[in-house]
Write a protein that holds these residues in place. Structure first.
Motif, mmCIF file in Angstrom:
data_model
loop_
_atom_site.group_PDB
_atom_site.id
_atom_site.type_symbol
_atom_site.label_atom_id
_atom_site.label_comp_id
_atom_site.label_asym_id
_atom_site.label_seq_id
_atom_site.Cartn_x
_atom_site.Cartn_y
_atom_site.Cartn_z
ATOM 1 N N GLY A 99 -69.585 42.206 -11.607
ATOM 2 C CA GLY A 99 -69.145 43.069 -12.700
ATOM 3 C C GLY A 99 -70.310 43.727 -13.418
ATOM 4 N N LYS A 100 -71.369 42.964 -13.641
ATOM 5 C CA LYS A 100 -72.543 43.530 -14.308
ATOM 6 C C LYS A 100 -73.168 44.632 -13.452
ATOM 7 N N GLN A 152 -71.643 46.466 -11.194
ATOM 8 C CA GLN A 152 -70.749 47.621 -11.158
ATOM 9 C C GLN A 152 -70.814 48.393 -12.480
ATOM 10 N N GLU A 153 -70.908 47.679 -13.581
ATOM 11 C CA GLU A 153 -71.028 48.357 -14.873
ATOM 12 C C GLU A 153 -72.334 49.153 -14.943
ATOM 13 N N ASN A 166 -72.926 53.137 -15.437
ATOM 14 C CA ASN A 166 -73.799 53.725 -16.456
ATOM 15 C C ASN A 166 -74.757 54.730 -15.834
ATOM 16 N N ASP A 183 -66.035 53.088 -12.900
ATOM 17 C CA ASP A 183 -66.876 51.981 -12.428
ATOM 18 C C ASP A 183 -67.297 51.103 -13.600
ATOM 19 N N LYS A 184 -67.666 51.722 -14.683
ATOM 20 C CA LYS A 184 -68.090 50.980 -15.866
ATOM 21 C C LYS A 184 -66.961 50.089 -16.372
ATOM 22 N N ALA A 185 -65.767 50.641 -16.452
ATOM 23 C CA ALA A 185 -64.606 49.888 -16.936
ATOM 24 C C ALA A 185 -64.243 48.746 -15.984
ATOM 25 N N GLU A 186 -64.292 49.012 -14.688
ATOM 26 C CA GLU A 186 -63.981 47.960 -13.707
ATOM 27 C C GLU A 186 -65.014 46.837 -13.785
ATOM 28 N N GLY A 187 -66.266 47.204 -13.990
ATOM 29 C CA GLY A 187 -67.314 46.190 -14.132
ATOM 30 C C GLY A 187 -67.072 45.303 -15.339
ATOM 31 N N LYS A 188 -66.712 45.915 -16.451
ATOM 32 C CA LYS A 188 -66.424 45.135 -17.657
ATOM 33 C C LYS A 188 -65.206 44.236 -17.448
ATOM 34 N N GLN A 204 -66.203 41.189 -15.536
ATOM 35 C CA GLN A 204 -66.922 40.255 -16.393
ATOM 36 C C GLN A 204 -65.956 39.476 -17.280
#
Length: 60
Positions: free
Chosen positions: A16-17, A19-20, A24, A31-36, A39
């Motif tokens: 997740g980190k 991907q976030e 960025n 991608d940012k939202a999926e990474g969060k 996490q």
């Protein structure tokens, strides 16, 4: 809690980190939202396993 479950949750957090961070860098909000979200899922998994461990300790 099994060590395997904790390892999976940690791997999900790392994924997740990454991907976030990619979101960025690329400017992709999805991608940012999926990474969060990954996490957050990892945190929930760790919490569930902590509860399981506490229950097991009290039963022993």
């Amino acid at each position: 809690m099994s060590l395997e479950d904790r390892a999976k949750a940690t791997a999900k957090n790392i994924e997740g980190k990454a991907q976030e961070a990619l979101g960025n860098i690329s400017g992709d909000p999805e991608d940012k939202a999926e990474g969060k979200a990954k996490q957050a899922e990892s945190e929930v998994r760790h919490s569930v396993e902590d509860v399981k461990d506490n229950v097991k300790k009290k039963l022993d």
